[in-house]
Every structure is written in C-alpha cells, then in structure tokens.
Design a protein around this motif. Structure first.
Motif, PDB file in Angstrom:
ATOM      1  N   GLU A 525       0.600  -1.058   0.005  1.00 51.02           N
ATOM      2  CA  GLU A 525      -0.109  -0.017  -0.008  1.00 51.02           C
ATOM      3  C   GLU A 525       0.888   1.395  -0.014  1.00 51.02           C
ATOM      4  OE1 GLU A 525      -2.862  -0.811   3.097  1.00 51.02           O
ATOM      5  OE2 GLU A 525      -4.050  -1.664   1.978  1.00 51.02           O
ATOM      6  N   ALA A 526       2.022   1.207   0.767  1.00 49.06           N
ATOM      7  CA  ALA A 526       3.039   2.381   0.536  1.00 49.06           C
ATOM      8  C   ALA A 526       3.393   2.450  -1.015  1.00 49.06           C
ATOM      9  CB  ALA A 526       4.194   2.175   1.580  1.00 49.06           C
ATOM     10  N   ASN A 527       3.340   1.501  -1.583  1.00 47.06           N
ATOM     11  CA  ASN A 527       3.909   1.569  -3.260  1.00 47.06           C
ATOM     12  C   ASN A 527       2.508   1.918  -4.022  1.00 47.06           C
ATOM     13  OD1 ASN A 527       6.757   1.250  -2.512  1.00 47.06           O
ATOM     14  ND2 ASN A 527       6.498  -0.980  -2.827  1.00 47.06           N
ATOM     15  N   GLY A 528       1.510   2.242  -3.409  1.00 44.71           N
ATOM     16  CA  GLY A 528       0.428   2.602  -4.087  1.00 44.71           C
ATOM     17  C   GLY A 528      -0.736   1.387  -4.510  1.00 44.71           C
ATOM     18  N   VAL A 529      -0.385   0.413  -4.120  1.00 43.28           N
ATOM     19  CA  VAL A 529      -1.126  -0.884  -4.539  1.00 43.28           C
ATOM     20  C   VAL A 529      -1.928  -1.192  -3.417  1.00 43.28           C
ATOM     21  CG1 VAL A 529      -1.039  -2.975  -5.467  1.00 43.28           C
ATOM     22  CG2 VAL A 529       0.852  -1.728  -6.280  1.00 43.28           C
ATOM     23  N   MET A 530      -3.544  -0.936  -3.812  1.00 45.27           N
ATOM     24  CA  MET A 530      -4.404  -1.231  -2.668  1.00 45.27           C
ATOM     25  C   MET A 530      -4.876  -2.422  -2.406  1.00 45.27           C
ATOM     26  SD  MET A 530      -4.753   1.688  -1.095  1.00 45.27           S
ATOM     27  CE  MET A 530      -2.785   1.823  -1.532  1.00 45.27           C
ATOM     28  N   ALA A 531      -5.097  -3.231  -1.318  1.00 43.19           N
ATOM     29  CA  ALA A 531      -5.499  -4.533  -1.137  1.00 43.19           C
ATOM     30  C   ALA A 531      -6.915  -5.006  -1.923  1.00 43.19           C
ATOM     31  CB  ALA A 531      -5.656  -4.750   0.457  1.00 43.19           C
ATOM     32  N   ASP A 532      -7.086  -5.899  -2.490  1.00 44.57           N
ATOM     33  CA  ASP A 532      -8.114  -6.249  -2.933  1.00 44.57           C
ATOM     34  C   ASP A 532      -8.682  -7.694  -2.278  1.00 44.57           C
ATOM     35  OD1 ASP A 532      -6.498  -8.541  -3.739  1.00 44.57           O
ATOM     36  OD2 ASP A 532      -6.781  -8.301  -5.954  1.00 44.57           O
ATOM     37  N   LYS A 533      -9.908  -8.324  -2.810  1.00 48.54           N
ATOM     38  CA  LYS A 533     -10.406  -9.246  -2.172  1.00 48.54           C
ATOM     39  C   LYS A 533      -9.617 -10.517  -1.900  1.00 48.54           C
ATOM     40  CE  LYS A 533     -12.679 -11.171  -6.313  1.00 48.54           C
ATOM     41  NZ  LYS A 533     -14.270 -11.266  -6.876  1.00 48.54           N
ATOM     42  N   TYR A 534      -8.718 -10.706  -2.972  1.00 48.35           N
ATOM     43  CA  TYR A 534      -7.716 -11.702  -2.611  1.00 48.35           C
ATOM     44  C   TYR A 534      -6.661 -11.558  -1.647  1.00 48.35           C
ATOM     45  CZ  TYR A 534      -9.596 -13.272  -6.981  1.00 48.35           C
ATOM     46  OH  TYR A 534     -10.683 -13.438  -7.909  1.00 48.35           O
ATOM     47  N   THR A 535      -6.381 -10.353  -1.402  1.00 49.48           N
ATOM     48  CA  THR A 535      -5.491 -10.127  -0.187  1.00 49.48           C
ATOM     49  C   THR A 535      -6.134 -10.138   1.200  1.00 49.48           C
ATOM     50  OG1 THR A 535      -4.706  -8.267  -1.817  1.00 49.48           O
ATOM     51  CG2 THR A 535      -3.813  -8.136   0.616  1.00 49.48           C
ATOM     52  N   TYR A 536      -7.418  -9.540   1.117  1.00 47.78           N
ATOM     53  CA  TYR A 536      -8.322  -9.810   2.515  1.00 47.78           C
ATOM     54  C   TYR A 536      -8.210 -11.394   2.675  1.00 47.78           C
ATOM     55  CZ  TYR A 536      -9.007  -4.877   3.341  1.00 47.78           C
ATOM     56  OH  TYR A 536      -8.751  -3.650   3.763  1.00 47.78           O
ATOM     57  N   THR A 537      -8.836 -12.087   1.610  1.00 46.54           N
ATOM     58  CA  THR A 537      -9.178 -13.330   2.045  1.00 46.54           C
ATOM     59  C   THR A 537      -7.935 -14.342   2.281  1.00 46.54           C
ATOM     60  OG1 THR A 537     -10.784 -13.369   0.148  1.00 46.54           O
ATOM     61  CG2 THR A 537      -9.856 -15.534   0.677  1.00 46.54           C
ATOM     62  N   SER A 538      -6.821 -13.928   1.772  1.00 46.88           N
ATOM     63  CA  SER A 538      -5.511 -14.585   2.450  1.00 46.88           C
ATOM     64  C   SER A 538      -5.100 -14.131   3.944  1.00 46.88           C
ATOM     65  CB  SER A 538      -4.308 -14.223   1.567  1.00 46.88           C
ATOM     66  OG  SER A 538      -4.502 -14.796   0.188  1.00 46.88           O
ATOM     67  N   LEU A 539      -5.364 -12.878   4.085  1.00 45.81           N
ATOM     68  CA  LEU A 539      -5.134 -12.430   5.554  1.00 45.81           C
ATOM     69  C   LEU A 539      -6.254 -13.017   6.457  1.00 45.81           C
ATOM     70  CD1 LEU A 539      -4.131  -8.775   4.726  1.00 45.81           C
ATOM     71  CD2 LEU A 539      -2.544 -10.420   5.768  1.00 45.81           C
ATOM     72  N   VAL A 540      -7.626 -13.052   6.151  1.00 42.89           N
ATOM     73  CA  VAL A 540      -8.499 -13.643   6.896  1.00 42.89           C
ATOM     74  C   VAL A 540      -8.253 -15.171   7.131  1.00 42.89           C
ATOM     75  CG1 VAL A 540     -10.761 -14.396   7.010  1.00 42.89           C
ATOM     76  CG2 VAL A 540     -10.418 -11.978   6.191  1.00 42.89           C
ATOM     77  N   ASN A 563     -14.475  -0.899   0.046  1.00 47.38           N
ATOM     78  CA  ASN A 563     -15.097  -1.017  -1.372  1.00 47.38           C
ATOM     79  C   ASN A 563     -14.484  -2.628  -1.696  1.00 47.38           C
ATOM     80  OD1 ASN A 563     -16.534   1.126  -1.392  1.00 47.38           O
ATOM     81  ND2 ASN A 563     -14.718   2.435  -2.294  1.00 47.38           N
ATOM     82  N   VAL A 564     -14.399  -3.413  -0.730  1.00 47.78           N
ATOM     83  CA  VAL A 564     -13.762  -4.790  -1.448  1.00 47.78           C
ATOM     84  C   VAL A 564     -15.000  -5.662  -1.054  1.00 47.78           C
ATOM     85  CG1 VAL A 564     -12.036  -6.718  -0.922  1.00 47.78           C
ATOM     86  CG2 VAL A 564     -11.383  -4.059  -0.911  1.00 47.78           C
ATOM     87  N   VAL A 565     -15.255  -6.671  -1.915  1.00 47.79           N
ATOM     88  CA  VAL A 565     -16.590  -7.300  -1.708  1.00 47.79           C
ATOM     89  C   VAL A 565     -15.772  -8.908  -1.462  1.00 47.79           C
ATOM     90  CG1 VAL A 565     -18.632  -8.557  -2.662  1.00 47.79           C
ATOM     91  CG2 VAL A 565     -17.898  -6.385  -3.034  1.00 47.79           C
ATOM     92  N   PRO A 566     -16.437  -9.447  -0.230  1.00 48.91           N
ATOM     93  CA  PRO A 566     -15.813 -10.790   0.355  1.00 48.91           C
ATOM     94  C   PRO A 566     -16.088 -11.996  -0.809  1.00 48.91           C
ATOM     95  CG  PRO A 566     -16.776  -9.702   2.037  1.00 48.91           C
ATOM     96  CD  PRO A 566     -17.277  -8.874   0.836  1.00 48.91           C
ATOM     97  N   ASN A 567     -15.493 -13.036  -1.050  1.00 50.03           N
ATOM     98  CA  ASN A 567     -15.788 -13.999  -1.962  1.00 50.03           C
ATOM     99  C   ASN A 567     -16.184 -15.337  -1.206  1.00 50.03           C
ATOM    100  OD1 ASN A 567     -13.422 -14.944  -1.236  1.00 50.03           O
ATOM    101  ND2 ASN A 567     -12.333 -14.514  -3.239  1.00 50.03           N
ATOM    102  N   VAL A 568     -16.432 -16.218  -1.938  1.00 53.44           N
ATOM    103  CA  VAL A 568     -16.884 -17.559  -1.228  1.00 53.44           C
ATOM    104  C   VAL A 568     -15.849 -18.220  -0.201  1.00 53.44           C
ATOM    105  CG1 VAL A 568     -16.047 -19.112  -3.076  1.00 53.44           C
ATOM    106  CG2 VAL A 568     -17.794 -19.726  -1.451  1.00 53.44           C
TER     107      VAL A 568
END
Length: 618
Positions: A525-540, A563-568
């Motif tokens: 994120e410091a490099n300007g790349v925002m987390a997406d649903k795959y980032t959050y899913t891996s962290l969760v 503004n990230v939507v969870p997946n299955v």
C-alpha cells in the motif's frame, strides 16, 4: 496561326537575349559561333557533328551565342549542350551558369518542361546560387510568365534535391518580388520534408505559406494535420484546421478521418465524438475509412453491439466494405465469443472476392483459442500457409497462449521451435506463457528451470516472470527466496502488481506467519497498490489458521469500508473456523449474509455448520 506562332517565338528569343547583358566580343568569337550554329542546323543526326577545331576554341561566350541563336533548332541546341556537359575530356570548359539558364529558357519556349527540369537538376547539383540566377533571370526577363515558370521549377528542383535552405531562399525571393507561387509546388516541398522526417521544417514552411497568402488547399492542410496527429498533437491539428476553415478552406472526408484516427490513438472518446458531429454539420459523407474508424471507436469503448450495427448500416447504404472493416467485425465477434458469426463473415468476404489478411486470420485464431478449440486454430493455420500468408509474432503468441491454457505444453514447445526457425526469437512473453502453463499442470520445477534458462539466453525477467517465480516459491514454502525476488525486482525497476504481492502474502498466511503477511501488505500500500478481495481473503484465512478468528472477523468487517467485496473463500474460512470453535450462532449469521450476498456456499460450509451443532465452545 503560323504568323502568331512566329511572333510568339520572336518575342521569346528577345526575352532570352535580354537575360544576358551584351558583352564585347571579338569577331573570331562570332565567326566560331556562326560556324558551330551552321553545323548544328545542317546536322541530320541527333548527335551534333562539330569540327574538333571549333570545339577546341570554345569559351562560355561562344556557347551562349550558339544557344541564343534563333536559327538553331531548340533540339539541336539541347544536343549541343548535352555534348558539352558529357564530353569534358575534349571540351575546354564546362557550360557555365548562363548557358544552363539559356537552354532552360529555350526549352520553356517550346514547352519541353521535363528536359528543362533535368538541366536545372544538373545545375543545382553543381551548386548554383540563387543570387546569381536571380540576377540573370529575375532582373532582365521581360516575360513574367517565363519568369514565374522558371522560379517555380527551380523551387521544385531544390525540393527534389533535398536542398531545403536554398529552396526556401527561392520561395522568399518569389514572395518578395511578387512572383506568383503555385500551391502545387509548395505541396511538393511539404511532401519532401515529410519523406525526410523533418516535421519541424515542414510545419514552419506551412505556416510561412499561410502568412504569405499562398492558396492553401485541403490536401496541404490534411497532410499537416496527419503529421501533427502522428505526433499525438491532435488538439493543435484541430485548432489549425478550425483556423483555416475560417479562411475558407473546406475539410474533406480525409481531413476528418485523420483527426478521428488521431483521437482514437489517444483513446480520447470525447474528441472522436466531436469530430463525427463536426463531419455531420459540415455535410461530409462518411466513406469506408470513416465507418472503419467508427467501428474501432465503438469496439474500443465496449459498445460492441453498436459497432456491429454500424457494419450493418454500411451494407444497407451500399458502402463497399473492404478487408479492414471485415477484419474489425470478425475481431469483434471473436472477442464476444460469437465464433459462428465470425466464420460466417469470413465466408462472406471470401465470396466477395476479398483476400483475407494475416490480421483477419489472427482475429479468427484469437477467437477459437479463446474458446479452447485448438483443432480449429490448427486448421486456420494450415489454411493461411496454403495461401502463402506468413505467420507473425502476434499469431504465434496467440497460439502459444491457447496451447498453454489447454495444458498442451508439448504443442507449445513444438510451436516455439517453429517460431525460432522462422526468425522469431522467444521473448519474455513466450517464456512466461509456457511457464504459466507448466504451473497449471503443477510442474513447478520445470517452470522455474525454464525461466532461469530464459535469463541465461539474455532475456531479462519482467514483472510477470518475477510474479510466477514468487508464486512458485511461496507455494513451495520457500518464503525467503520469494521475498528476495520481490526485493530484486523492485531494485531492477520492475513494479510488483497486486498479483505479485498477493502471492507472497498468501504464502506467509498459509504458514501462519501473519505478521510478515501484514508487513507485505503495508509495503504494498505504501507503493500505491491497494489490497483487493484476494489480499483480504488470504489475511482472513491466515488469521483463522493461526487461531485468531476475531482478527479475521475484524479484517472481514474492514472490507466494505475499502469497497472490497468478500468471496466464497473469505466466508468459508470464517464459517469453518467459527464452527470449529463452537461459535455456531456467529457461523450461521455469516452463512445468512453469504446467501443474501448471492454467494453459493460449497459442501465444506454445510459440513462445518452441521458439525457446529454438536458442540459449543466452553
């Protein structure tokens, strides 16, 4: 009629004689000139028969006396002049500038302009200077028409010889001395500048034409518009066209098409739309190029159905559809997955007598590869080769991608061999496609070896290559090597993508090293790349593996705020962990939210929920 021609010729010879001031000459010079003239008049062959003794006595003045003698036919004068230029070994002196001008003016008098131009070319090659010519022709010539023709031709000759500075001197002389300037000659000059890729001079000269009130035609205007658009200066081109329209220049369909193409190249949809509207206001009818550009525009901005309607409108209006338009629509159908319609159009164009191009075949091959029909791609490939159409790199890469996505690695290797035999060295894209195909088949070691071979072959790793390696090492659990590759690619200027970061984050999470995973996210994120649903899913998932389901829930609740939507997978990880901990109420609540979100649970979710009913957390 004969009397009129005689008077005209006499007037012309008077003009020629006035070009040169009278000079004192010895009687012997005049006698020599008369003898040479007599020999030329009596000559019956094309080659002049003049006594060597007379030739040995030649000097520039004698030459001019011969060339200005009205009794000597112009054709004989021309033969004599050419003889003097090409026989330097026996001729004392080469014809001087005055002799060149004299014969050119004589040729003008009998309208032999091509030969006159050839002689001027030779004079220019010898390095004649404008002031010398101007003093010979401009000041003494009493025939304005001849004077105008002479300088106009000289201007064109300088353009042909790429002596632009000298040509500009002629142009300025004509402007300053009231010599009429032919716009067609200016067009020749503009084209010469374009052929030399000298845009700055081309544009400056065009502006000088406008400032000098030279008649500007639509052809000259369109040429300059095209050159500006090539340099992506579309706004400047449009402003220039509007300015010239106000001066009475009417744009034609090519002018508008050039601007539309310029805006398309800049992906400026609004600009394209405005030019189409301007065309309609000006009452300029679309031609096949206009329709083709409109189809490209609509297709590029995802209005593919509208693009097809434009094609149908063309056929209804009887506009002759060329191979470029057919290819564009075939490409559209292929992208839409409508292969049946694409092949129907292909058959139609063949019936129309049109020859499919490499791009036409490329569009069809792209379509069938996209659907995984590699047999159809092979048939098209054979058809191309039968018609003598060579494959290009785009088609090779399309086929390579198709084979790799279908797991047909052996075919991909074979294709690479064919490519190299045809002179197409494998680039990073080819290596990456094969490596990706190997990864899908779980042949990770082969993929790594291939990419390392690529580097040995002198092809540098790019972002996709690094991402593939990082993903392989992360899945293998070699996170140290994966992280080193991330640092290496950053150091070499290759920017990691969200896929690159996610591969490493997922690797850390699967090993329960969530702290390092969160560090990678912060770096990302410091490099300007925002987390997406795959980032959050891996962290969760990682937090759940580490037994920190509450931290997983916190991340889950954070997703909507970003503004990230969870997946299955996100729901499944949390529901399974909550169920395993006996927190069935929370698990069922998440299950309800999952259903409301339109996400279909898999069998593992049902198993977890059922299992949670057999016990609660104490």
């Amino acid at each position: 009629m004969q009397s009129s021609m005689s008077k005209s010729n006499q007037k012309f010879y008077n003009t020629v004689k006035q070009v040169f001031s009278s000079k004192s000459a010895s009687r012997s010079n005049e006698q020599t000139a008369n003898l040479i003239a007599k020999a030329l008049i009596n000559s019956t062959s094309k080659a002049p028969h003049v006594s060597p003794s007379l030739i040995s006595n030649l000097n520039p003045y004698i030459t001019r006396l011969v060339l200005t003698n009205p009794q000597v036919p112009t054709s004989s004068c021309l033969s004599f002049f050419k003889f003097l230029r090409t026989n330097q070994s026996i001729v004392p002196q080469k014809p001087d500038l005055e002799s060149h001008v004299t014969i050119v003016l004589r040729l003008f008098g009998v309208r032999r302009f091509a030969e006159a131009k050839s002689i001027l070319n030779a004079a220019v090659a010898d390095g004649i200077l404008l002031p010398e010519i101007a003093s010979l022709v401009g000041e003494n010539c009493v025939e304005p028409e001849i004077r105008t023709k002479f300088f106009d031709m000289l201007f064109r000759v300088y353009a042909d010889c790429r002596k632009f500075d000298e040509g500009l001197e002629v142009f300025e002389y004509m402007v300053n001395n009231g010599v009429a300037i032919d716009e067609r000659s200016c067009m020749v000059y503009l084209i010469a500048f374009r052929k030399c890729n000298n845009f700055e001079s081309l544009y400056e000269f065009f502006q000088r034409m406008v400032d000098s009130n030279v008649v500007i035609t639509v052809y000259a205007m369109t040429l300059v518009i095209n050159e500006l658009c090539k340099r992506r200066e579309v706004k400047k081109a449009r402003k220039m066209m509007n300015s010239l329209v106000n001066k009475g220049v009417k744009p034609n369909v090519n002018s508008f098409n050039t601007l539309i193409d310029g805006y398309l190249r800049k992906s400026d949809s609004k600009g394209v739309e405005e030019i189409f509207a301007a065309m309609e206001r000006a009452g300029v009818e679309f031609n096949v190029v206009t329709y083709s550009l409109m189809i490209q525009w609509l297709a590029r901005f995802f209005k593919m159905e509208d693009a097809v309607k434009v094609f149908e409108e063309m056929t209804e209006k009887g506009v002759a559809v060329d191979i470029h338009v057919y290819t564009s629509i075939i490409s559209l159908y292929s992208k839409l997955g409508d292969i049946k319609s694409a092949f129907a159009l292909f058959d139609e164009l063949v019936k129309q007598g049109l020859e499919p191009s490499v791009h036409t075949y490329g569009s069809l091959i792209h379509g069938v590869c996209k659907t995984g029909n590699m047999d159809a791609a092979t048939v098209l490939l054979e058809d191309m080769q039968t018609k003598g159409i060579d494959l290009n790199r785009v088609i090779f890469n399309t086929l390579m991608d198709g084979y790799c996505k279908q797991g047909m690695i052996d075919e991909a290797w074979r294709l690479q061999s064919i490519m190299e035999k045809k002179g197409f060295e494998a680039d990073a894209q080819v290596y990456n496609m094969i490596a990706c195909g190997l990864c899908k088949l779980k042949r990770h070691e082969e993929a790594k070896k291939l990419l390392f071979t690529m580097v040995e072959q002198g092809v540098a790793l790019n972002t996709f290559s690094y991402t593939t390696l990082i993903d392989i090492y992360s899945k293998e659990g070699n996170l140290k090597e994966a992280r080193n590759l991330l640092l290496e690619m950053e150091k070499k200027g290759e920017k990691p993508t969200i896929v690159t970061y996610n591969a490493l984050i997922n690797g850390y999470c699967k090993k329960g090293e969530t702290k390092k995973a969160h560090e990678v996210r912060k770096r990302m994120e410091a490099n300007g790349v925002m987390a997406d649903k795959y980032t959050y899913t891996s962290l969760v998932h990682g937090e759940c593996i580490a037994g920190k389901v509450d931290e997983g829930l916190r991340l889950f609740k954070e997703m909507p705020t970003k503004n990230v939507v969870p997946n299955v997978v996100t729901y499944t990880a949390l529901i399974s962990t909550l169920s395993g901990e006996g927190r069935s109420e929370e698990a069922f609540k998440l299950y309800g939210e999952m259903k409301e979100a339109g996400i279909t649970p898999d069998d593992s979710v049902y198993s977890s929920l059922v299992g949670s009913l057999h016990g609660t957390k104490t």
